[in-house]
Design a protein around this motif. Structure first.
Motif, PDB file in Angstrom:
ATOM      1  N   LEU A   1     -23.014 -26.618  32.201  1.00 25.81           N
ATOM      2  CA  LEU A   1     -22.419 -27.198  31.060  1.00 25.81           C
ATOM      3  C   LEU A   1     -23.388 -27.010  29.750  1.00 25.81           C
ATOM      4  N   VAL A   2     -24.581 -27.018  30.190  1.00 22.32           N
ATOM      5  CA  VAL A   2     -26.416 -26.819  28.633  1.00 22.32           C
ATOM      6  C   VAL A   2     -25.165 -25.542  28.866  1.00 22.32           C
ATOM      7  N   ALA A   3     -25.295 -23.813  29.335  1.00 21.39           N
ATOM      8  CA  ALA A   3     -24.852 -23.381  29.355  1.00 21.39           C
ATOM      9  C   ALA A   3     -23.192 -22.903  28.577  1.00 21.39           C
ATOM     10  N   ARG A   4     -22.449 -23.431  28.910  1.00 21.33           N
ATOM     11  CA  ARG A   4     -20.874 -23.223  28.478  1.00 21.33           C
ATOM     12  C   ARG A   4     -21.358 -24.350  27.009  1.00 21.33           C
ATOM     13  N   ASN A   5     -21.776 -25.010  26.740  1.00 22.66           N
ATOM     14  CA  ASN A   5     -21.910 -25.631  24.865  1.00 22.66           C
ATOM     15  C   ASN A   5     -22.687 -24.977  24.570  1.00 22.66           C
ATOM     16  N   LEU A   6     -23.771 -24.436  24.443  1.00 23.75           N
ATOM     17  CA  LEU A   6     -25.169 -23.449  24.023  1.00 23.75           C
ATOM     18  C   LEU A   6     -24.446 -23.042  22.787  1.00 23.75           C
ATOM     19  N   VAL A   7     -23.976 -22.454  22.070  1.00 24.73           N
ATOM     20  CA  VAL A   7     -23.570 -22.686  21.066  1.00 24.73           C
ATOM     21  C   VAL A   7     -22.565 -23.312  20.477  1.00 24.73           C
ATOM     22  N   THR A   8     -21.465 -23.869  20.887  1.00 24.90           N
ATOM     23  CA  THR A   8     -20.103 -24.506  20.919  1.00 24.90           C
ATOM     24  C   THR A   8     -19.641 -25.000  21.522  1.00 24.90           C
ATOM     25  N   PRO A   9     -19.317 -26.449  21.294  1.00 18.61           N
ATOM     26  CA  PRO A   9     -18.765 -27.617  22.279  1.00 18.61           C
ATOM     27  C   PRO A   9     -17.349 -26.868  22.799  1.00 18.61           C
ATOM     28  N   THR A  10     -17.858 -27.027  24.300  1.00 17.67           N
ATOM     29  CA  THR A  10     -16.403 -25.869  24.795  1.00 17.67           C
ATOM     30  C   THR A  10     -15.947 -26.852  25.849  1.00 17.67           C
ATOM     31  N   VAL A  11     -17.226 -27.217  26.703  1.00 16.05           N
ATOM     32  CA  VAL A  11     -16.899 -28.427  28.097  1.00 16.05           C
ATOM     33  C   VAL A  11     -17.018 -29.834  28.497  1.00 16.05           C
ATOM     34  N   ARG A  12     -16.523 -30.191  28.205  1.00 18.07           N
ATOM     35  CA  ARG A  12     -16.653 -31.832  27.879  1.00 18.07           C
ATOM     36  C   ARG A  12     -16.992 -32.198  29.799  1.00 18.07           C
ATOM     37  N   TYR A  13     -18.572 -32.825  29.136  1.00 20.58           N
ATOM     38  CA  TYR A  13     -18.554 -33.947  30.871  1.00 20.58           C
ATOM     39  C   TYR A  13     -18.195 -34.715  31.105  1.00 20.58           C
ATOM     40  N   MET A  14     -17.647 -34.726  31.992  1.00 23.09           N
ATOM     41  CA  MET A  14     -16.566 -36.175  32.565  1.00 23.09           C
ATOM     42  C   MET A  14     -17.322 -36.831  33.513  1.00 23.09           C
ATOM     43  N   GLY A  15     -18.882 -37.463  33.581  1.00 21.73           N
ATOM     44  CA  GLY A  15     -19.199 -38.171  33.997  1.00 21.73           C
ATOM     45  C   GLY A  15     -19.942 -38.069  35.390  1.00 21.73           C
ATOM     46  N   THR A  16     -20.303 -38.954  35.676  1.00 14.13           N
ATOM     47  CA  THR A  16     -20.528 -39.932  36.704  1.00 14.13           C
ATOM     48  C   THR A  16     -20.436 -40.672  37.988  1.00 14.13           C
ATOM     49  N   GLN A  17     -20.031 -40.815  39.318  1.00 10.16           N
ATOM     50  CA  GLN A  17     -19.904 -41.939  40.244  1.00 10.16           C
ATOM     51  C   GLN A  17     -21.332 -42.444  41.004  1.00 10.16           C
ATOM     52  N   GLY A  18     -22.187 -41.239  40.685  1.00  9.90           N
ATOM     53  CA  GLY A  18     -23.756 -41.282  41.757  1.00  9.90           C
ATOM     54  C   GLY A  18     -22.807 -40.813  42.791  1.00  9.90           C
ATOM     55  N   THR A  19     -22.213 -40.380  43.327  1.00 11.36           N
ATOM     56  CA  THR A  19     -21.436 -40.250  45.239  1.00 11.36           C
ATOM     57  C   THR A  19     -22.241 -39.728  45.592  1.00 11.36           C
ATOM     58  N   SER A  20     -22.904 -40.496  46.793  1.00 10.03           N
ATOM     59  CA  SER A  20     -24.077 -39.261  47.884  1.00 10.03           C
ATOM     60  C   SER A  20     -23.879 -40.079  49.421  1.00 10.03           C
ATOM     61  N   GLY A  21     -23.975 -39.310  50.132  1.00  7.69           N
ATOM     62  CA  GLY A  21     -23.916 -39.491  51.726  1.00  7.69           C
ATOM     63  C   GLY A  21     -25.242 -38.987  52.432  1.00  7.69           C
ATOM     64  N   ILE A  22     -25.283 -39.939  53.214  1.00 11.84           N
ATOM     65  CA  ILE A  22     -26.192 -39.845  54.134  1.00 11.84           C
ATOM     66  C   ILE A  22     -25.657 -40.022  55.568  1.00 11.84           C
ATOM     67  N   LYS A  23     -26.871 -38.744  56.354  1.00 11.39           N
ATOM     68  CA  LYS A  23     -26.146 -39.642  58.350  1.00 11.39           C
ATOM     69  C   LYS A  23     -27.003 -40.432  59.008  1.00 11.39           C
ATOM     70  N   ILE A  24     -26.949 -40.993  59.431  1.00 11.26           N
ATOM     71  CA  ILE A  24     -27.669 -41.459  60.362  1.00 11.26           C
ATOM     72  C   ILE A  24     -27.523 -41.617  61.752  1.00 11.26           C
ATOM     73  N   TYR A  25     -28.411 -41.233  62.385  1.00 14.64           N
ATOM     74  CA  TYR A  25     -28.288 -40.748  63.643  1.00 14.64           C
ATOM     75  C   TYR A  25     -26.732 -40.306  64.200  1.00 14.64           C
ATOM     76  N   ASP A  26     -25.659 -41.632  64.408  1.00 11.12           N
ATOM     77  CA  ASP A  26     -24.275 -41.639  64.871  1.00 11.12           C
ATOM     78  C   ASP A  26     -23.854 -41.279  63.688  1.00 11.12           C
ATOM     79  N   TYR A  27     -23.456 -41.916  62.675  1.00  9.06           N
ATOM     80  CA  TYR A  27     -23.051 -42.406  61.269  1.00  9.06           C
ATOM     81  C   TYR A  27     -22.240 -41.808  60.403  1.00  9.06           C
ATOM     82  N   ASN A  28     -21.935 -41.596  60.111  1.00 13.63           N
ATOM     83  CA  ASN A  28     -21.584 -40.887  58.602  1.00 13.63           C
ATOM     84  C   ASN A  28     -21.479 -41.696  57.403  1.00 13.63           C
ATOM     85  N   ILE A  29     -22.068 -41.155  56.602  1.00 16.82           N
ATOM     86  CA  ILE A  29     -21.885 -42.187  55.819  1.00 16.82           C
ATOM     87  C   ILE A  29     -21.719 -42.214  54.316  1.00 16.82           C
ATOM     88  N   ALA A  30     -21.143 -42.525  53.521  1.00 18.71           N
ATOM     89  CA  ALA A  30     -20.807 -42.023  52.054  1.00 18.71           C
ATOM     90  C   ALA A  30     -20.730 -44.023  51.190  1.00 18.71           C
TER      91      ALA A  30
END
Length: 442
Positions: free
Chosen positions: A307-336
């Motif tokens: 987004l820095v590159a897209r908005n470097l000269v003119t505000p063009t593409v807005r950042y929609m924010g984040t939810q802090g989405t993440s995931g991890i695999k612990i042995y057999d378990y898939n967790i997110a």
């Protein structure tokens, strides 16, 4: 237009490659104090365990590739000072010691973060290691060969992945954290309990609810970790306590959070319109609360850099924010997880409710099926979804990406109950798990 980029990890690499594409007329110079770029530190545990044999494969770009794009690529150059009023930077060549000043029209700060290092007795002893970059990964691998007892301090994702990797190498492993459970930032107790049982079943010692107070050693090498509740023998200690933003260069020149994270607007601009910032050096807009928060994740970094590159000269593409989405695999378990846990929301004095499902993810008439634990957290008054977690031996982690979109779009549990999801017995039940969660909240 002269653009200077300081720091070249995930956000910096994304910003540079996209600037070349969107602003071919720009003269781009990147200053990086290391001799490499774009190392995926999230893969260090995979390297330690031997899943990834060569750490070099954890790089997805190189200085040579940037140079081929026409970027003036200055590795092993440390920026000593930034003067935003004069639009200059002071730089030292780490190979020659030469210092010089460079000027810019636009400055991009992608200086990332650095591990928190507590000032404790004995912290400087040999075999107490950080876990962040390529050099750290190589040191950990080398030290682990002779280590029999490994202690990891910090039970976040990186710490969890490391203790699993060391256990698979046959080490005697201890995990220490000052909280009374693991991964508390990402998961509620019913999820961490399952993960902790999986770790303990494989002999990993969980020393939770205690704080490290110092280290003891012999001949300059660590031999013991001291805590507020017991001491633990260790030949190798890995510190995974957390990260702080690398923003000293802009202290007092742009707006920051109290922890030093740079505040940017939805177009990645700092309070100085000619200074942009992205990645782990920044605070970001956190959709569950609508406020700025410090959430250092590679996924946030590459989006923000682009987004820095897209908005470097003119505000063009807005950042929609984040939810802090993440995931991890612990042995057999898939967790997110995505957004806020119920515990975090209550700690923030938010009035919330939660729906928890604990059932099989597909029909019982199928030859096999696995249990899934799904939790969705929402505001009591409006029903707006603010967080979710999933855990299963089946890989259902994409459900969390779906719920991330729901949070980003401000959806309610009522709406979730009737979203159009497909049904196919190989994959789910007639009422999708997410539909079920929404319906149970009504």
């Amino acid at each position: 237009m002269k653009v200077i980029v300081i720091g070249c990890t995930h956000a910096g690499t994304a910003a540079i490659t996209q600037m070349v594409q969107h602003h071919p007329e720009a003269q781009i110079t990147v200053y990086e104090r290391n001799d490499n770029i774009s190392f995926l530190s999230c893969g260090i545990a995979l390297h330690v365990s031997g899943v990834v044999k060569q750490a070099e494969k954890l790089f997805y770009a190189s200085p040579a590739q940037l140079a081929e794009l026409g970027v003036d690529t200055r590795m092993k150059h440390d920026v000593l000072n930034v003067d935003t009023a004069a639009k200059t930077v002071r730089v030292r060549n780490l190979d020659t010691g030469e210092e010089f000043t460079d000027a810019y029209d636009k400055l991009v700060m992608t200086t990332g973060s650095w591990p928190i290092i507590p000032q404790l007795p004995g912290i400087g002893m040999e075999n107490i290691q950080l876990c962040k970059n390529y050099a750290h990964s190589q040191t950990i691998i080398a030290k682990a060969k002779d280590a029999k007892r490994v202690t990891v301090v910090g039970a976040g994702y990186i710490g969890i992945e490391l203790v699993e990797a060391f256990e698979q190498l046959g080490k005697d492993v201890t995990l220490i954290d000052n909280m009374d459970r693991t991964m508390f930032k990402y998961l509620d107790p019913e999820f961490t309990a399952v993960a902790e049982s999986a770790l303990e079943e494989r002999g990993i010692r969980l020393a939770l609810g205690r704080t490290v107070t110092g280290f003891e050693g012999q001949d300059g090498r660590v031999r013991k970790v001291l805590t507020t509740n017991g001491e633990f023998e260790a030949d190798l200690v890995i510190l995974c306590i957390g990260f702080r933003p690398n923003t000293e260069l802009l202290q007092g020149q742009v707006d920051m959070l109290p922890n030093g994270a740079i505040i940017v607007d939805e177009y990645m601009r700092t309070s100085n319109p000619d200074v942009f910032a992205a990645g782990d050096s920044c605070a970001i807009h956190y959709n569950p609360t609508g406020t700025h928060a410090y959430i250092p994740l590679a996924t946030n970094a590459v989006r923000m850099g682009t987004l820095v590159a897209r908005n470097l000269v003119t505000p063009t593409v807005r950042y929609m924010g984040t939810q802090g989405t993440s995931g991890i695999k612990i042995y057999d378990y898939n967790i997110a997880s995505t957004g806020m846990t119920e515990a975090a929301a209550i700690a923030a004095d938010m009035k919330v409710k939660a729906v928890t499902l604990n059932e099989n993810y597909r029909p019982e008439f199928m030859p096999t099926f696995e249990n899934v634990l799904l939790k969705v957290v929402y505001l009591e008054q409006t029903g707006r979804i603010i967080g979710a977690q999933v855990l299963s031996k089946a890989d259902l982690t994409q459900a969390i990406n779906t719920l991330s979109v729901c949070i980003q779009n401000g959806m309610t549990m009522d709406e979730l109950g009737y979203v159009d999801f497909f049904f196919q017995p190989h994959y789910n039940k007639p009422w999708n798990l997410l539909n079920q969660a929404g319906l149970q909240a009504m």
